[in-house]
Scaffold this motif. Structure first.
Motif, short mmCIF file in Angstrom:
data_model
loop_
_atom_site.label_atom_id
_atom_site.label_comp_id
_atom_site.label_asym_id
_atom_site.label_seq_id
_atom_site.Cartn_x
_atom_site.Cartn_y
_atom_site.Cartn_z
N THR A 1 0.77 -1.20 0.02
CA THR A 1 -0.05 -0.11 0.23
C THR A 1 0.79 1.05 -0.09
OG1 THR A 1 -0.11 0.14 2.35
CG2 THR A 1 -1.88 -1.43 1.24
N ALA B 1 -1.44 5.48 -5.31
CA ALA B 1 -2.70 4.75 -5.38
C ALA B 1 -3.10 4.28 -6.91
CB ALA B 1 -3.91 5.22 -4.69
N ARG C 1 -0.73 1.81 -8.54
CA ARG C 1 -0.90 0.34 -7.60
C ARG C 1 -2.30 -0.16 -8.30
NH1 ARG C 1 -3.78 -1.49 -3.11
NH2 ARG C 1 -2.44 -3.27 -2.11
N LYS C 2 -3.41 0.58 -8.39
CA LYS C 2 -4.40 -0.10 -8.77
C LYS C 2 -4.41 -0.40 -10.45
CE LYS C 2 -9.73 1.10 -8.97
NZ LYS C 2 -9.90 0.68 -10.28
N SER C 3 -4.02 0.40 -11.17
CA SER C 3 -3.92 0.16 -12.67
C SER C 3 -2.94 -1.19 -12.87
CB SER C 3 -3.14 1.43 -13.34
OG SER C 3 -1.91 1.77 -13.17
N GLN D 1 -2.21 -3.76 -10.53
CA GLN D 1 -2.73 -4.76 -9.80
C GLN D 1 -4.21 -5.29 -10.39
OE1 GLN D 1 -1.76 -6.46 -6.83
NE2 GLN D 1 -0.03 -5.38 -7.78
N ASP D 2 -5.13 -4.14 -11.01
CA ASP D 2 -6.23 -4.82 -11.50
C ASP D 2 -6.17 -5.41 -12.67
OD1 ASP D 2 -7.73 -3.28 -9.34
OD2 ASP D 2 -8.37 -1.68 -10.64
#
Length: 282
Positions: free
Chosen positions: A234, A263, A266-268, A270-271
């Motif tokens: 995170t 954030a 990380r989201k792009s 990880q998703d």
């Protein structure tokens, strides 16, 4: 043009490849450099950036080729901003099967064929529908970029003794800065470690890297933060792990260098997940 940016990672290990799809109007990248090459095509508007002592402009139909370790910034060249797709290959991936070393003298070139191939490879890899097609398009794109715009770098003669000594000192400074990202040494400690005055130490380091030690360390922290975020950590965890004062401090610098918040990065990544498709020989 609405501002947006999305990172994608394909492959793994030595042959991992990052891709950026983005559009910006007001964002300005801080002066930074990459450990990899950056090969991009502008799809809308115009970007301008300082590189090797000059202001460069890249508009629709141009190909930008930036070499590892070369300081540069980035901003809109027109009021409407710019949109682009960028590949970030390591030297091992870019030159796989090609002779090295290759130098790219011109950072911005007009070459419709290479632009078409780079954009097609980027789109195929980002979509992730057909990994074999993505690999093939990447091979063709890299071959075109190297063959049409690469130049054989003339091997330099043996370094003079003082040059070799300067290289060793810069390496020692880098090692000291990287020893613990959470606790930066003082200028006095860095200078004493290589037996130079503080002024001389900063000058030698800046001549070699393009950045003073404190700025170089911030960029290394961002680079390490990217790897930790891609691995699932995170932003709050990463901030302390790489030496930023807090998450807000990490966020400010991360966005200035990468164009997105920690954030969002990380989201792009990880998703979408790591994509298979970039292997040795691709």
């Amino acid at each position: 043009m609405a501002e947006s940016a999305e990172w994608t990672r394909v492959g793994a290990g030595r042959f991992a490849l990052d891709l950026l799809t983005a559009s910006y109007r007001r964002h300005q990248f801080a002066r930074h450099s990459h450990a990899t090459f950056a090969i991009g095509v502008v799809t809308c508007g115009e970007e301008q950036f300082h590189y090797r002592g000059a202001l460069r402009r890249a508009g629709v139909g141009s190909l930008a080729i930036l070499e590892p370790g070369e300081p540069h910034d980035g901003m809109a060249g027109r009021p409407e901003g710019w949109a682009y797709r960028v590949l970030y290959p390591s030297a091992a991936l870019l030159f796989d099967g090609h002779p090295e070393p290759t130098h790219f003298r011109e950072p911005v070139v007009t070459d419709p064929r290479s632009v078409r191939l780079v954009r097609a490879a980027h789109e195929e890899l980002t979509a992730g529908v057909d990994p074999l097609a993505g690999q093939s398009r990447l091979v063709w794109a890299f071959a075109a970029v190297i063959g049409r715009h690469g130049e054989r770098r003339v091997a330099a003669g043996a370094l003079r003794a003082r040059d070799a000594a300067a290289v060793r000192k810069v390496d020692a400074i880098r090692d000291r800065l990287l020893a613990d990202l959470r606790c930066a040494p003082s200028l006095r400690e860095l200078a004493a470690g290589v037996e130079l005055s503080q002024y001389h130490m900063i000058r030698v380091f800046r001549e070699a890297t393009g950045f003073p030690p404190h700025a170089w360390l911030v960029l290394e922290r961002v680079c390490h933060a990217r790897r930790l975020l891609a691995a699932g950590r995170t932003p709050a965890e990463v901030a302390g792990a790489v030496g930023f004062a807090d998450q807000a401090h990490l966020t400010r610098w991360f966005k200035r260098v990468t164009g997105v918040t920690p954030a969002a990065f990380r989201k792009s990544v990880q998703d979408r997940g790591p994509r298979a498709g970039v292997e040795s020989g691709a």
